[in-house]
Structure formats: structure tokens, C-alpha cells
Scaffold this active site. Structure first.
Site, PDB file in Angstrom:
ATOM      1  N   ASN A  10       0.871  -1.180   0.000  1.00  0.00           N
ATOM      2  CA  ASN A  10       0.000   0.000   0.000  1.00  0.00           C
ATOM      3  C   ASN A  10       0.910   1.233   0.000  1.00  0.00           C
ATOM      4  OD1 ASN A  10      -1.755   2.078   0.571  1.00  0.00           O
ATOM      5  ND2 ASN A  10      -2.329   1.324   2.616  1.00  0.00           N
ATOM      6  N   LYS A  12       0.088   4.209  -0.232  1.00  0.00           N
ATOM      7  CA  LYS A  12      -0.581   5.391   0.345  1.00  0.00           C
ATOM      8  C   LYS A  12      -0.387   6.592  -0.583  1.00  0.00           C
ATOM      9  CE  LYS A  12      -0.208   3.200   4.792  1.00  0.00           C
ATOM     10  NZ  LYS A  12      -0.110   3.301   6.226  1.00  0.00           N
ATOM     11  N   HIS A  98      -9.492   0.885   4.982  1.00  0.00           N
ATOM     12  CA  HIS A  98      -8.219   1.087   5.673  1.00  0.00           C
ATOM     13  C   HIS A  98      -8.458   2.034   6.852  1.00  0.00           C
ATOM     14  CE1 HIS A  98      -4.188   2.446   6.595  1.00  0.00           C
ATOM     15  NE2 HIS A  98      -3.753   1.353   5.982  1.00  0.00           N
ATOM     16  N   GLU A 100      -6.921   4.476   7.897  1.00  0.00           N
ATOM     17  CA  GLU A 100      -6.752   5.897   7.567  1.00  0.00           C
ATOM     18  C   GLU A 100      -8.000   6.440   6.869  1.00  0.00           C
ATOM     19  OE1 GLU A 100      -2.958   5.450   5.613  1.00  0.00           O
ATOM     20  OE2 GLU A 100      -2.081   4.922   7.557  1.00  0.00           O
ATOM     21  N   GLU A 168      -5.194  -5.179  10.756  1.00  0.00           N
ATOM     22  CA  GLU A 168      -4.172  -4.152  10.949  1.00  0.00           C
ATOM     23  C   GLU A 168      -4.467  -3.369  12.222  1.00  0.00           C
ATOM     24  OE1 GLU A 168      -2.245  -2.863   7.016  1.00  0.00           O
ATOM     25  OE2 GLU A 168      -4.115  -1.770   7.163  1.00  0.00           O
ATOM     26  N   GLY A 174       2.602   2.199  10.757  1.00  0.00           N
ATOM     27  CA  GLY A 174       3.562   3.300  10.607  1.00  0.00           C
ATOM     28  C   GLY A 174       4.311   3.659  11.886  1.00  0.00           C
ATOM     29  N   SER A 212       3.491  -2.125  10.282  1.00  0.00           N
ATOM     30  CA  SER A 212       4.950  -2.147  10.492  1.00  0.00           C
ATOM     31  C   SER A 212       5.621  -3.455  10.075  1.00  0.00           C
ATOM     32  CB  SER A 212       5.292  -1.794  11.942  1.00  0.00           C
ATOM     33  OG  SER A 212       4.904  -0.460  12.216  1.00  0.00           O
TER      34      SER A 212
HETATM   35  P1  PGA Z   1       2.864   0.281   7.586  1.00  0.00           P
HETATM   36  O1  PGA Z   1       1.384   0.467   7.023  1.00  0.00           O
HETATM   37  O2  PGA Z   1       3.424  -0.985   6.991  1.00  0.00           O
HETATM   38  O3  PGA Z   1       3.621   1.513   7.105  1.00  0.00           O
HETATM   39  O4  PGA Z   1       2.774   0.205   9.059  1.00  0.00           O
HETATM   40  C1  PGA Z   1       0.540  -0.645   6.878  1.00  0.00           C
HETATM   41  C2  PGA Z   1      -0.787  -0.230   6.325  1.00  0.00           C
HETATM   42  O5  PGA Z   1      -1.272   0.869   6.672  1.00  0.00           O
HETATM   43  O6  PGA Z   1      -1.394  -0.959   5.518  1.00  0.00           O
END
Ligand code: PGA
Length: 252
Positions: A10, A12, A98, A100, A168, A174, A212
């Protein structure tokens, strides 16, 4: 049938056309040169880079996904992208729900489910995201949150052949922090059991871990029972690190 593992990146809101060409091209070349069996691989760039990435991975096993879609097929929805158009652009997958999107755009389980239904109707595989916040975990509610997200966000028409779930934990995204393997195992079991209450093929559903994941922890996280792959954010922007995750996917 057991779930065919999937490693999805992803990106983003990152990348330019030049960066997308280089990163997707690098990955496609690695996939073409791979000796052993590979998991399913998908790159989910921002909507504006889907065509660029689709061209760069053409002829390889690397698939393309989007990060969101609208619930409607078309119409007066300024700024949104339909699942039908994503399919037309070359997508196989679309991430929906997601954390976010849930946080930044107030997406409810119902909104996520209607998006997943639109994805299925367009012939895309939705990657439906669920996961608790840190406050919810601290309050002992992690399992309840994931139960209600899975039961509220996964369409009745979903099957193990057309849908993927990604667990997740929001606090792991992140942050460089990850749950213990035992926690991951327990939460995947909760998600699978909840899915299985409304669907006949729970044992076969691909459930990804996200939050992460990087090259250095991929072997540990991807070896956890019930983990069928990973949804990767930051580390998917680095071809070498993402490749390390790919080659640590479960082999089956
Ligand atoms: P990350 O994000 O690997 O940067 O923690 C994972 C995600 O949001 O799908």
C-alpha cells in the site's frame, strides 16, 4: 483449498510517475527472475499512478490494486473513483476500509461493506481492513472491535475466492511497533471465526497481517498460524525490503 498467500504493498499517498515506473519495474523484474514459487503479489499505488504501475508490471505476476473505491458504479461523486473504472484501468484488488480512510473520512462498517460490494460487482477482490486502536486494545476491547468490523464490513456475497481480510491494529501502522506473534494469532483467529459464522469457507479465506511489516520482521510475522500474507505500507516503497517480505510469505 487453503488460502493462497498474498503480499500487498500500500503506497498510500506517495510516489511520482518516475518513482512508480522504477519501483514497479524493479519488482516485476525480481518476480520474473524468481526461482521458487511466489505468493500473490499486488501493488496498490495512488489512483493517479494505477495506469503507470499497470504498464510497468505487465507480463509479470505482479498485480495492481487501488486504495479505495466508491460504492456507486458512476454518477455525481466529485473526486471519487468507481470500482468499475479501477477494473478498467487494470486493477485486480482494491483496499477498502483502511483505518486511515475510516479515521480521515469517517467511513463506517456499512460504508466499507457497500464499497466491498461494489468491488465484488466489478470483479475486483476487496482487501477489507479491520483492526483496533490502541485505546480499544488497552480497554480490552480489541476482539470485540474486530468482531464487529468483520461482521459489519464483509459482504454476504464474499467468499474465500473473491475476498481478502487484512487485520491491521491501528497502533501498529507506521509506528514500528508490532503485536506479539501470539496476539496476531489470536486476532486472526477472531477474524476467521467471525467471518466463518456468516460464510461457509472460513478455513480458506486469506487473512493478511498489516502494521509495520518490514524485511527484518517478515519471517516472524508471516510464520504465525492463520497469517496468509501481509499488507505492507512504508516498506513497500523500498523494492529490496518489499522483496524480502515477499520471499518470506508462507509457501503453499
Ligand atoms: P505500515 O502500514 O506498513 O507503514 O505500518 C501498513 C498499512 O497501513 O497498511
Amino acid at each position: 483449498m487453503t488460502a493462497q498467500p498474498l503480499i500487498a504493498g500500500n503506497w498510500k499517498m506517495n510516489g511520482s510517475t518516475a518513482q512508480a515506473k522504477a519501483l514497479a519495474g524493479d519488482l516485476a523484474a525480481r518476480a520474473k527472475g524468481a526461482a521458487g514459487p511466489l505468493p500473490r503479489i499486488a501493488l496498490c499505488p495512488p489512483a493517479g499512478l494505477i495506469s503507470t504501475v499497470a504498464a510497468a508490471v505487465a507480463g509479470s505476476v505482479v498485480a495492481v490494486g487501488a486504495q479505495d473505491c466508491h460504492a456507486k458504479e458512476k454518477g455525481a461523486h466529485t473526486g471519487d473513483t468507481s470500482a468499475v473504472l479501477l477494473k478498467d484501468l487494470g486493477c485486480t484488488y482494491v483496499i477498502v476500509g483502511h483505518s486511515e480512510r475510516r479515521a480521515d473520512h469517517g467511513e463506517t462498517n456499512e460504508a466499507v461493506r457497500t464499497k466491498a460490494e461494489a468491488a465484488l460487482a466489478a470483479g475486483l477482490t476487496p482487501i477489507i481492513c479491520v483492526g483496533e486502536t490502541e485505546a480499544e486494545r488497552d480497554a480490552g476491547k480489541a476482539a470485540d472491535v474486530v468482531r464487529s468490523q468483520v461482521s459489519g464490513s464483509v459482504p454476504a456475497k464474499s467468499t474465500a475466492a473473491n475476498t481478502v481480510i487484512a487485520y491491521e491494529p491501528v497502533w501498529a501502522i507506521g509506528t514500528g511497533r508490532t503485536p506479539t506473534p501470539d496476539d496476531v494469532k489470536a486476532m486472526h483467529a477472531v477474524a476467521r471465526e467471525t467471518y466463518g459464522k456468516a460464510h461457509a469457507d472460513g478455513a480458506d479465506l486469506a487473512i493478511l497481517y498489516g502494521g509495520s511489516v518490514k524485511g527484518s520482521n517478515a519471517a516472524t510475522l508471516l510464520a504465525v498460524a492463520g497469517v496468509d500474507g501481509a499488507l505492507v505500507g512504508g516498506a513497500s516503497l523500498d523494492a529490496a525490503d518489499f522483496w524480502t517480505i515477499i520471499i518470506n510469505a508462507p509457501k503453499r
